[in-house]
Write an enzyme that holds these catalytic residues in place. Structure first.
Site: not given
Ligand SMILES: Cc1cc2nc3c(=O)[nH]c(=O)nc-3n(C[C@H](O)[C@H](O)[C@H](O)COP(=O)(O)OP(=O)(O)OC[C@H]3O[C@@H](n4cnc5c(N)ncnc54)[C@H](O)[C@@H]3O)c2cc1C
Length: 317
Positions: A19, A50, A94, A126, A199, A305
């Site tokens: 990535e 990202t 992403h 986030d 999901k 890097k």
């Molecule tokens: C491989 C990877 C790549 C990433 N790339 C990026 C990036 O490019 N840019 C960036 O900004 N961030 C990135 N992230 C970080 C990610 O955006 C954060 O971890 C974010 O806080 C959660 O994203 P998610 O898609 O897992 O969210 P979700 O799947 O929506 O989950 C978020 C939270 O909500 C909870 N939840 C889900 N659905 C519900 C519901 N219906 N009701 C109540 N709670 C619920 C889940 O349990 C979880 O705690 C990445 C993370 C990973 C693991």
């Protein structure tokens, strides 16, 4: 080609991927290429790019400050397209819920389709830097599941406000995030797994995990995911420790645990060059064990890097 097709074609052989993050606005894309070039010998079938959340900036208007929104690292889809063109490998932009309306997302998806991008990663994003909790963007999705559904709808010609009969539907392969040590906001690992299953049920084709430093956490997560009916490929995300500050930063930001042996090895380092070496050696051990267990892909977080990722790949692939 879809990530899932790459995995199928590999017939059990572990693939290498990584990535990257777009350069800060105004910096040259050449810096990115300079870091990708050394990794191409390991034949990554795909590279993730990202997307960053938007940020607030304060513009000095002679003593009064104007609060504006900006994106420090724009260009995700453009970078994906240029990498596909330059290196002939698939890319995975992403996509975030945070900071984007559903209309803006649809616009980006149409761009991706026209550019020949077959894969996207659907993420919530986030909280913004100055905010404690994630606040959904007005007109955007609250959770990644909604974004997955929007992307999947396009395969049936279902756009936001109309259904279009066409032979040229996009058919994206969709990745989503998984958390071996649970997402920081989830009340429990089990409830987080239920959300992950939602999901996948909405149309996600594969999972990429958050970084972890103890492989047992990953193996237990995969087992629990399978027990919860999640059958899609689960790809481990590996990040080599690079600076001493990671010992505090990574647990704080991602709520992950670091094994004591790793902490001890970093603690005795007298500079960050030594820490980087410890990070590489740890990641090599992790990667070799994961590969021996038959993971479909080893996916590395490069943070711009590539020297450490190259050192790992030389020992693993
Ligand atoms: C491989 C990877 C790549 C990433 N790339 C990026 C990036 O490019 N840019 C960036 O900004 N961030 C990135 N992230 C970080 C990610 O955006 C954060 O971890 C974010 O806080 C959660 O994203 P998610 O898609 O897992 O969210 P979700 O799947 O929506 O989950 C978020 C939270 O909500 C909870 N939840 C889900 N659905 C519900 C519901 N219906 N009701 C109540 N709670 C619920 C889940 O349990 C979880 O705690 C990445 C993370 C990973 C693991």
């Amino acid at each position: 080609m879809k990530i899932t097709e790459h995995i199928d074609r590999a017939k059990g052989e572990t693939l290498f991927s990584f990535e990257i993050i777009p350069p800060v606005k105004g910096r040259s894309i050449q810096e990115l290429y300079d870091n990708i070039d050394p990794l191409m010998e390991f034949k990554p079938p795909f590279i993730d790019v990202t997307t960053s959340r938007e940020e607030y900036v304060y513009i000095d208007k002679g003593g009064l400050y104007d609060k504006k929104i900006t994106r420090m690292r724009p260009g995700t889809v453009g970078i994906c397209s240029s990498i596909q063109h330059k290196y002939g490998v698939d890319t995975v932009p992403h996509l975030l819920c945070g900071g984007f309306t559903k209309e803006e997302t649809e616009y980006v998806l149409v761009d991706c389709h026209y550019l020949g991008i077959d894969n996207v990663m659907a993420l919530r994003g986030d909280a913004m830097k100055e905010e404690k909790y994630f606040r959904p963007t007005e007109g955007g999705h609250n959770y990644a599941r909604g974004l997955v559904q929007q992307i999947r709808n396009l395969s049936e010609g279902k756009y936001l406000h109309e259904t279009i009969e066409t032979d040229d539907c996009s058919d994206f392969c969709i990745g989503v995030a998984g958390y071996p040590e649970k997402h920081l906001e989830a009340p429990s690992l089990q409830s987080d797994l239920k959300r992950l299953k939602e999901k996948v049920d909405a149309g996600a084709d594969y999972v990429v995990t958050q970084m972890f430093f103890d492989n047992d956490k990953f193996f237990e997560f995969v087992k629990a995911a399978r027990e919860n009916g999640i059958t899609v490929p689960i790809i481990p995300g590996i990040k080599p420790i690079a600076v001493k500050r990671h010992l505090q930063l990574l647990p704080q930001v991602f709520r992950i645990d670091l094994p004591q042996d790793l902490i001890d090895a970093v603690d005795v380092c007298s500079n960050n060059k030594e820490v980087r070496q410890v990070g590489v050696e740890w990641a090599i051990q992790q990667s070799k064990e994961l590969k021996a267990q038959g993971v479909p892909v080893l996916h590395y977080y490069s943070m711009g890097k590539s020297d450490n990722i190259k050192a790992i790949a030389e020992n693993v692939f």
